[in-house]
Design a protein around this motif. Sequence first.
Motif, short mmCIF file in Angstrom:
data_model
loop_
_atom_site.label_atom_id
_atom_site.label_comp_id
_atom_site.label_asym_id
_atom_site.label_seq_id
_atom_site.Cartn_x
_atom_site.Cartn_y
_atom_site.Cartn_z
N VAL A 50 34.08 45.30 39.25
CA VAL A 50 34.08 44.38 40.40
C VAL A 50 32.68 43.87 40.71
O VAL A 50 32.49 42.68 40.97
CB VAL A 50 34.68 45.07 41.64
CG1 VAL A 50 34.53 44.20 42.88
CG2 VAL A 50 36.14 45.41 41.41
N ILE A 51 31.70 44.74 40.65
CA ILE A 51 30.34 44.34 41.03
C ILE A 51 29.75 43.36 40.02
O ILE A 51 29.29 42.29 40.39
CB ILE A 51 29.44 45.58 41.21
CG1 ILE A 51 29.97 46.43 42.38
CG2 ILE A 51 27.98 45.19 41.42
CD1 ILE A 51 29.39 47.82 42.47
N MET A 112 35.86 38.28 45.40
CA MET A 112 35.76 36.99 44.75
C MET A 112 35.22 37.22 43.35
O MET A 112 34.02 37.15 43.11
CB MET A 112 34.83 36.06 45.54
CG MET A 112 34.75 34.65 45.01
SD MET A 112 36.21 33.65 45.25
CE MET A 112 36.27 33.48 47.01
N TYR A 113 36.12 37.57 42.42
CA TYR A 113 35.70 37.74 41.03
C TYR A 113 36.83 37.31 40.10
O TYR A 113 37.99 37.32 40.49
CB TYR A 113 35.26 39.19 40.75
CG TYR A 113 36.36 40.22 40.85
CD1 TYR A 113 37.08 40.61 39.72
CD2 TYR A 113 36.67 40.83 42.05
CE1 TYR A 113 38.08 41.56 39.79
CE2 TYR A 113 37.66 41.79 42.13
CZ TYR A 113 38.36 42.15 41.00
OH TYR A 113 39.34 43.10 41.09
N PRO A 114 36.48 36.91 38.86
CA PRO A 114 37.51 36.43 37.94
C PRO A 114 38.29 37.58 37.31
O PRO A 114 37.72 38.57 36.87
CB PRO A 114 36.70 35.67 36.87
CG PRO A 114 35.36 36.32 36.90
CD PRO A 114 35.14 36.77 38.32
N LYS A 119 41.80 33.66 36.74
CA LYS A 119 42.10 33.36 38.14
C LYS A 119 41.26 34.26 39.04
O LYS A 119 40.97 35.41 38.71
CB LYS A 119 43.58 33.60 38.43
CG LYS A 119 44.48 32.63 37.70
CD LYS A 119 45.93 32.89 38.04
CE LYS A 119 46.83 31.94 37.27
NZ LYS A 119 48.25 32.25 37.45
N VAL A 120 40.89 33.73 40.20
CA VAL A 120 40.05 34.48 41.14
C VAL A 120 40.86 35.56 41.83
O VAL A 120 41.97 35.32 42.32
CB VAL A 120 39.43 33.52 42.18
CG1 VAL A 120 38.66 34.30 43.24
CG2 VAL A 120 38.52 32.52 41.50
N ILE A 121 40.31 36.76 41.86
CA ILE A 121 40.92 37.88 42.57
C ILE A 121 40.25 37.97 43.93
O ILE A 121 39.02 38.07 44.02
CB ILE A 121 40.77 39.19 41.79
CG1 ILE A 121 41.55 39.08 40.47
CG2 ILE A 121 41.23 40.39 42.62
CD1 ILE A 121 41.36 40.23 39.54
#
Length: 160
Positions: A50-51, A112-114, A119-121
Motif C-alpha cells: 500500500v505504501i 488511493m493506490y492502483p 483501477k484505483v483502490i
Amino acid sequence: MPRRSPRELRATVPDGRSDGAASTLLIGACPGPPACAAVHTYLFVDGLDVIARSDSRMAGLDPRRLLRPGGPLCPTDTPCKVDVAAQEQPGPDRLTIRVRLRGETVIWSDLMYPGLDGKVIEEAHFRLEQYLGEIERVYAALKDQLVSRSGTAEVKPAQT
C-alpha cells in the motif's frame, strides 16, 4: 531505500478469504541498518504494498509506533486518521489513512493506490479477527527480535 520493481511490491497472501469482500492484511517490518536506513513497516493489502503503490517517496513508520497494543492501527467505532508513512527524506508529506470498526469489519478508507487491474483502490475491508491477529503476530515477532538482541522483553515506543 532503493526503488523496487512492481513485482517486488507484491507479497504472497495466505489463503484465508472467507468471502470476496474481505481483504487480507499482511504486515512486514524492516529491521533497519544494515538492510536499509531505518526501521519501518510494510503494509500489504491483498498482496499489494500500500505504501509504495500510494507514493514511492514514502517509507512506513516505525512498527513499534504503529503496531503497539492500543496503537493507531487499533480500530474503534469512531473513525480516526492514522499516519502510516512519511517521506524518506525529511519533509512534511505523510501518507494518512482512516481506520474504523464496523461490527466485525475493519475499514481502511482514504486510500488511493492502483490495484492489479489498474483501477484505483480507495477502501479496504478486513475481517476483525484476521486484522488484529496480523498486528499481534508482527508485534510479537518484533518483541522477540528485540529480546534476542538486548536480553529484555520491553518494547519501547518509537520516538515521534
